[in-house]
Design an enzyme around this catalytic site. Sequence first.
Site, PDB file in Angstrom:
ATOM      1  N   GLY A 115      34.427  28.981 -91.428  1.00  0.00           N
ATOM      2  CA  GLY A 115      33.865  30.259 -91.883  1.00  0.00           C
ATOM      3  C   GLY A 115      34.016  31.404 -90.907  1.00  0.00           C
ATOM      4  O   GLY A 115      34.151  32.559 -91.310  1.00  0.00           O
TER       5      GLY A 115
ATOM      6  N   ASP B 206      29.803  32.664 -88.880  1.00  0.00           N
ATOM      7  CA  ASP B 206      29.852  33.599 -89.990  1.00  0.00           C
ATOM      8  C   ASP B 206      28.452  34.002 -90.443  1.00  0.00           C
ATOM      9  O   ASP B 206      28.159  35.178 -90.611  1.00  0.00           O
ATOM     10  CB  ASP B 206      30.665  33.021 -91.172  1.00  0.00           C
ATOM     11  CG  ASP B 206      30.235  31.614 -91.581  1.00  0.00           C
ATOM     12  OD1 ASP B 206      29.295  31.046 -90.983  1.00  0.00           O
ATOM     13  OD2 ASP B 206      30.849  31.071 -92.519  1.00  0.00           O
TER      14      ASP B 206
ATOM     15  N   ASP C 121      21.828  30.885 -92.006  1.00  0.00           N
ATOM     16  CA  ASP C 121      21.127  30.690 -93.270  1.00  0.00           C
ATOM     17  C   ASP C 121      19.846  29.894 -92.975  1.00  0.00           C
ATOM     18  O   ASP C 121      18.862  30.470 -92.527  1.00  0.00           O
ATOM     19  CB  ASP C 121      22.097  29.977 -94.224  1.00  0.00           C
ATOM     20  CG  ASP C 121      21.567  29.807 -95.631  1.00  0.00           C
ATOM     21  OD1 ASP C 121      20.690  30.592 -96.033  1.00  0.00           O
ATOM     22  OD2 ASP C 121      22.013  28.890 -96.331  1.00  0.00           O
TER      23      ASP C 121
ATOM     24  N   PHE D 123      24.051  34.033-102.431  1.00  0.00           N
ATOM     25  CA  PHE D 123      25.220  33.319-101.945  1.00  0.00           C
ATOM     26  C   PHE D 123      26.410  34.269-101.909  1.00  0.00           C
ATOM     27  O   PHE D 123      26.787  34.837-102.927  1.00  0.00           O
ATOM     28  CB  PHE D 123      25.525  32.094-102.805  1.00  0.00           C
ATOM     29  CG  PHE D 123      26.491  31.174-102.132  1.00  0.00           C
ATOM     30  CD1 PHE D 123      26.060  30.295-101.153  1.00  0.00           C
ATOM     31  CD2 PHE D 123      27.837  31.215-102.446  1.00  0.00           C
ATOM     32  CE1 PHE D 123      26.953  29.469-100.485  1.00  0.00           C
ATOM     33  CE2 PHE D 123      28.737  30.393-101.786  1.00  0.00           C
ATOM     34  CZ  PHE D 123      28.303  29.520-100.809  1.00  0.00           C
ATOM     35  N   VAL D 124      26.980  34.452-100.726  1.00  0.00           N
ATOM     36  CA  VAL D 124      28.047  35.438-100.570  1.00  0.00           C
ATOM     37  C   VAL D 124      29.374  34.780-100.189  1.00  0.00           C
ATOM     38  O   VAL D 124      29.394  33.690 -99.618  1.00  0.00           O
ATOM     39  CB  VAL D 124      27.665  36.503 -99.511  1.00  0.00           C
ATOM     40  CG1 VAL D 124      26.485  37.330 -99.991  1.00  0.00           C
ATOM     41  CG2 VAL D 124      27.364  35.868 -98.161  1.00  0.00           C
TER      42      VAL D 124
ATOM     43  N   ASP E 125      33.231  31.051 -97.803  1.00  0.00           N
ATOM     44  CA  ASP E 125      33.854  30.456 -98.989  1.00  0.00           C
ATOM     45  C   ASP E 125      32.846  29.980-100.017  1.00  0.00           C
ATOM     46  O   ASP E 125      31.661  29.808 -99.733  1.00  0.00           O
ATOM     47  CB  ASP E 125      34.676  29.226 -98.575  1.00  0.00           C
ATOM     48  CG  ASP E 125      33.788  28.034 -98.201  1.00  0.00           C
ATOM     49  OD1 ASP E 125      32.868  28.227 -97.378  1.00  0.00           O
ATOM     50  OD2 ASP E 125      33.988  26.937 -98.753  1.00  0.00           O
TER      51      ASP E 125
ATOM     52  N   ARG F 247      37.850  32.915 -99.059  1.00  0.00           N
ATOM     53  CA  ARG F 247      37.788  33.268 -97.632  1.00  0.00           C
ATOM     54  C   ARG F 247      38.676  34.471 -97.330  1.00  0.00           C
ATOM     55  O   ARG F 247      38.477  35.176 -96.353  1.00  0.00           O
ATOM     56  CB  ARG F 247      38.256  32.089 -96.765  1.00  0.00           C
ATOM     57  CG  ARG F 247      37.340  30.875 -96.823  1.00  0.00           C
ATOM     58  CD  ARG F 247      37.642  29.953 -95.649  1.00  0.00           C
ATOM     59  NE  ARG F 247      37.150  28.593 -95.820  1.00  0.00           N
ATOM     60  CZ  ARG F 247      35.944  28.177 -95.471  1.00  0.00           C
ATOM     61  NH1 ARG F 247      35.086  29.033 -94.969  1.00  0.00           N
ATOM     62  NH2 ARG F 247      35.589  26.924 -95.637  1.00  0.00           N
TER      63      ARG F 247
HETATM   64  P1  IMP Z   1      22.749  26.955 -92.126  1.00  0.00           P
HETATM   65  O1  IMP Z   1      22.966  25.684 -91.364  1.00  0.00           O
HETATM   66  O2  IMP Z   1      21.906  26.726 -93.357  1.00  0.00           O
HETATM   67  O3  IMP Z   1      22.246  28.093 -91.289  1.00  0.00           O
HETATM   68  O4  IMP Z   1      24.130  27.368 -92.747  1.00  0.00           O
HETATM   69  C1  IMP Z   1      25.134  27.938 -92.043  1.00  0.00           C
HETATM   70  C2  IMP Z   1      26.453  27.617 -92.723  1.00  0.00           C
HETATM   71  O5  IMP Z   1      26.310  27.469 -94.141  1.00  0.00           O
HETATM   72  C3  IMP Z   1      27.404  28.765 -92.528  1.00  0.00           C
HETATM   73  O6  IMP Z   1      28.175  28.596 -91.360  1.00  0.00           O
HETATM   74  C4  IMP Z   1      28.225  28.747 -93.796  1.00  0.00           C
HETATM   75  O7  IMP Z   1      29.322  27.895 -93.645  1.00  0.00           O
HETATM   76  C5  IMP Z   1      27.308  28.168 -94.841  1.00  0.00           C
HETATM   77  N1  IMP Z   1      26.669  29.212 -95.677  1.00  0.00           N
HETATM   78  C6  IMP Z   1      25.370  29.591 -95.685  1.00  0.00           C
HETATM   79  N2  IMP Z   1      25.133  30.565 -96.568  1.00  0.00           N
HETATM   80  C7  IMP Z   1      26.336  30.847 -97.113  1.00  0.00           C
HETATM   81  C8  IMP Z   1      26.757  31.806 -98.112  1.00  0.00           C
HETATM   82  O8  IMP Z   1      26.001  32.630 -98.653  1.00  0.00           O
HETATM   83  N3  IMP Z   1      28.081  31.783 -98.421  1.00  0.00           N
HETATM   84  C9  IMP Z   1      28.971  30.927 -97.859  1.00  0.00           C
HETATM   85  N4  IMP Z   1      28.621  30.030 -96.924  1.00  0.00           N
HETATM   86  C10 IMP Z   1      27.317  29.989 -96.551  1.00  0.00           C
HETATM   87 MG    MG Z   2      30.487  27.777 -91.693  1.00  0.00          MG
END
Ligand code: IMP
Ligand code: MG
Length: 192
Positions: free
Chosen positions: A51, A107, A110, A159-160, A166, A172
């Site tokens: 990402g 990227d 979340d 969700f973006v 992606d 991407r």
């Molecule tokens: P986390 O571990 O929940 O913080 O997620 C981080 C990872 O989830 C990022 O590096 C992305 O790969 C993926 N991710 C989280 N939200 C999105 C989104 O809205 N679009 C695409 N990928 C996302």
């Molecule tokens: Mg990622």
Amino acid sequence: MKTLNPTYRRKDLEKILVSEDSISKRVRELAADLSDEYGSNDVTVVSILSGAMVFTADLLRLLEFPTRLDCLRAESYGNLAESSGPPKITNPLKTDVAGRHVLIVDDILDSGRTLKSILEYLGQAKPASLKSCVLLDKKDRRKVDITADFVGFEIPDAFVVGYGLDFAERYRNLPCIGILKQEFQESAAHEH
Ligand code: IMP
Ligand code: MG
């Protein structure tokens, strides 16, 4: 030569959340902040695959301090839009970061689980310093107590895709960041 159609790649988006111009302006500001932070120090930039590839490529070329580039892959999502638990580091570092300044570039923040795992993993290597820079931050979705040191944009809980992000490995290559139309989220999910 075939003429490129600029609207083609955006046609699956419900809404553009961050335009190409806003991204480029903000990436310049982040690069300036990072250059203030690190001065003339040598920094190992750790890009989180896949990402952060696009963001890292743009940011890296604007940094005014000496850098090394390494990559990590942390996997938790598969093709789903929801995080399942702590991600696994499936592609370890190539360089030794002991005693080095390390900047994680990702990227999006979340739930925070990915960055938490990566901070723990890299912390074990005993770097001189460990900081993080994320392009996007969905603050409302945080499940673990983690903040990034440098943030491009705070965005709402949606969700973006685009600019490296992606859905099922697609989109991407969009130059902007946007919310995917519901119908494309569904059709993409059915392919798997
Ligand atoms: P986390 O571990 O929940 O913080 O997620 C981080 C990872 O989830 C990022 O590096 C992305 O790969 C993926 N991710 C989280 N939200 C999105 C989104 O809205 N679009 C695409 N990928 C996302
Ligand atoms: Mg990622």
